[in-house]
Design an enzyme around this catalytic site. Structure first.
Site, short mmCIF file in Angstrom:
data_model
loop_
_atom_site.label_atom_id
_atom_site.label_comp_id
_atom_site.label_asym_id
_atom_site.label_seq_id
_atom_site.Cartn_x
_atom_site.Cartn_y
_atom_site.Cartn_z
N LYS A 20 -55.89 -34.49 3.82
CA LYS A 20 -55.97 -35.34 2.38
C LYS A 20 -57.20 -36.20 2.48
CE LYS A 20 -52.13 -37.18 3.68
NZ LYS A 20 -51.78 -36.15 4.97
N GLN A 227 -49.25 -39.12 5.66
CA GLN A 227 -48.26 -38.04 6.11
C GLN A 227 -47.91 -37.23 4.98
OE1 GLN A 227 -46.85 -41.46 6.88
NE2 GLN A 227 -48.05 -41.62 8.44
P1 GDP Z 1 -55.36 -35.91 6.62
O1 GDP Z 1 -54.66 -37.04 7.72
O2 GDP Z 1 -54.35 -35.27 5.82
O3 GDP Z 1 -56.39 -36.60 6.24
O4 GDP Z 1 -55.73 -34.59 7.96
P2 GDP Z 1 -56.59 -34.76 9.22
O5 GDP Z 1 -57.64 -35.66 8.94
O6 GDP Z 1 -55.68 -35.19 10.40
O7 GDP Z 1 -57.05 -33.30 9.60
C1 GDP Z 1 -57.94 -32.87 8.65
C2 GDP Z 1 -58.71 -32.40 9.47
O8 GDP Z 1 -59.45 -31.33 9.12
C3 GDP Z 1 -60.14 -33.19 9.67
O9 GDP Z 1 -60.85 -33.22 10.78
C4 GDP Z 1 -61.20 -32.71 8.48
O10 GDP Z 1 -62.41 -32.85 8.82
C5 GDP Z 1 -60.79 -31.27 8.89
N1 GDP Z 1 -60.78 -30.59 7.34
C6 GDP Z 1 -60.56 -30.79 6.14
N2 GDP Z 1 -60.60 -29.92 5.20
C7 GDP Z 1 -61.27 -28.89 6.05
C8 GDP Z 1 -61.59 -27.50 5.77
O11 GDP Z 1 -61.42 -27.11 4.66
N3 GDP Z 1 -61.88 -26.78 6.78
C9 GDP Z 1 -62.07 -27.23 8.20
N4 GDP Z 1 -62.47 -26.45 9.12
N5 GDP Z 1 -61.58 -28.41 8.33
C10 GDP Z 1 -61.30 -29.16 7.45
#
Ligand code: GDP
Length: 429
Positions: A20, A227
């Site tokens: 997100k 979340q």
């Molecule tokens: P959030 O809490 O939903 O924002 O998710 P997180 O930050 O915990 O996890 C997302 C992780 O995946 C981060 O390290 C992002 O940089 C990475 N990420 C997001 N989109 C992508 C994608 O399209 N490809 C890859 N390989 N990583 C991604």
């Protein structure tokens, strides 16, 4: 008619960690206000800007765009100390914050005793929830129990201190019952939190009025959840859930606007599934595949470093998420993580322990945990997607996979993310 802006909710549709932060960061470019509507410092959004990595826990990911106003709504539980650690770390990295961050006067305060209680309760529990130990559950319990303290309460120090003293007595008794005991650290932590009270009060605002005012001036607003849907207090895998409503309707309650002001709801899903903490993950991989995809996707928690369990895309959950959030679109992230797989499974239904088959997400969490999944196998694309900028340039099998996700979920794919960078995003017309 006054000019009318637009209001979009960004909501996680799995167990959180869907990416997100990246989607909000990308969409924030074109909006004026970004507001968080629930959760606390248990959320960790990781955002990559150029070579820099930022991990944000409470301040909305939009803060990395110059000049955007970032709000924490009344639905959040705000950990004062952690909030200013994050705020000051952003300042130290050269992010200009003057007049850019606002906190609802109605937001609940998460105080150091909530953290102590969280750990003590989890340690003593026979059914572990897998909390992050950051005090979120106890802070929401105090809110629902009408014992909590809010940002606005900091404006009356005498009354505030009396209520905190009463809370500390109550917490000390509870800790003794749990065999945990209070500690001297608590006194020091409380002093530190109080020391920051006035600074926090200087950021207080009425988030609902601000958002409504901005919308009627034709501005654009993003409401950001923490979340995901399967961790929603009502619609998730109860009791293995978080202590707030993560779903889109609480974007209205959690910021102080009416639901009729929301125009769009974008659900964020990974191209596969992950879960951290206890509780069922219906489409879990086999142990070998689990390790393989965890390594490919870097699936370790941003807040706790805990390894995430991984699984196939679960369309039963995605459909549930589309319904309970009223999704108008999907953002599919981490498609690139699957680039090397030769085939992919998609869970399309669950066989429950009584032998019945359902395409609906069951209310009985234990039935959901113990049944079998029905999968459809589709071919992989076995080609890199990280540099693709247009949908038509994705490998045909990747497009077919996205089409299938869209069809099974019942919400149109609007964005596809193929890497961590801001530029690695494919808009879908
Ligand atoms: P959030 O809490 O939903 O924002 O998710 P997180 O930050 O915990 O996890 C997302 C992780 O995946 C981060 O390290 C992002 O940089 C990475 N990420 C997001 N989109 C992508 C994608 O399209 N490809 C890859 N390989 N990583 C991604």
């Amino acid at each position: 008619m006054p000019p009318q802006g637009s209001c979009t909710v960004i909501v996680g549709c799995q167990w959180g960690d869907e990416g997100k932060g990246k989607i909000v960061d990308v969409l924030a470019e074109d909006v004026d206000i970004i507001a968080r509507y629930q959760g606390g410092a248990n959320a960790g959004h990781t955002v990559h800007v150029g070579e820099d990595e930022f991990i944000l826990h409470q301040i909305p990911s939009g803060v990395l765009h110059e000049g955007k106003r970032c709000l924490l709504g009344n639905g959040v539980v705000l950990d004062i100390r952690q909030f200013f650690e994050e705020y000051d770390a952003l300042l130290a990295r050269g992010i200009e914050l003057d007049g850019r961050v606002g906190v609802s006067g109605r937001a609940q305060l998460l105080l150091p005793y909530h953290r102590l209680l969280d750990k003590a309760v989890e340690n003593a529990a026979s059914t572990k929830i897998g909390t992050t130990g950051r005090g979120i559950g106890p802070a929401y319990e105090d809110k629902a129990g009408r014992r909590g303290l809010r940002v606005a309460d900091l404006g009356n120090p005498d009354r505030f201190h009396k209520r905190v003293a009463a809370a500390q007595e109550r917490v000390t008794r509870r800790l003794e019952q749990l065999g945990a005991g209070s500690s001297d650290e608590l006194e020091a932590a409380m002093e530190e939190a109080f020391g920051l009270g006035e600074r926090l009060l200087s950021l207080a605002t009425d988030t609902g009025s601000e958002i409504i005012g901005a919308l009627s001036a034709g501005k654009r607003v993003l409401l950001e959840g923490a979340q995901g849907t399967a961790l929603d207090l009502d619609h998730g895998t109860y009791p293995f859930v978080t202590s707030s409503n993560t779903t889109a309707a609480s974007a209205a309650t959690g910021t102080g606007i009416g639901p009729t002001l929301i125009d769009e709801v974008v659900g964020v899903v990974k191209a596969y599934t992950t879960r951290v903490g206890e509780g069922p993950l219906p489409s879990a991989f086999s142990p070998e595949m689990d390790e393989h995809v965890r390594a490919l996707g870097g699936e370790f928690g941003a807040t706790t470093g805990r390894p995430r369990r991984c699984g196939w895309f679960d369309s039963v959950l995605a459909r549930h998420a589309a319904r309970v959030n009223g999704l108008t679109g999907l953002a599919v992230t981490k498609l690139d993580v699957l680039d090397t797989l030769s085939t992919l499974d998609v869970a399309t239904a669950y066989r429950l322990p009584d032998g019945s088959i359902t395409e609906d997400f069951p209310a009985d969490t234990w039935a959901l945990a113990s049944g079998e999944r029905i999968y459809e196998t589709v071919p992989g694309w076995e080609a890199p997607t990280g540099d693709v900028q247009r949908l038509e340039d994705l490998p045909a099998n990747a497009r077919a996979y996205l089409d299938r996700i869209q069809e099974l979920s019942g919400a149109p794919v609007q964005w596809v993310s193929v890497g961590t960078k801001r530029s690695q995003i494919i808009p879908v017309d």
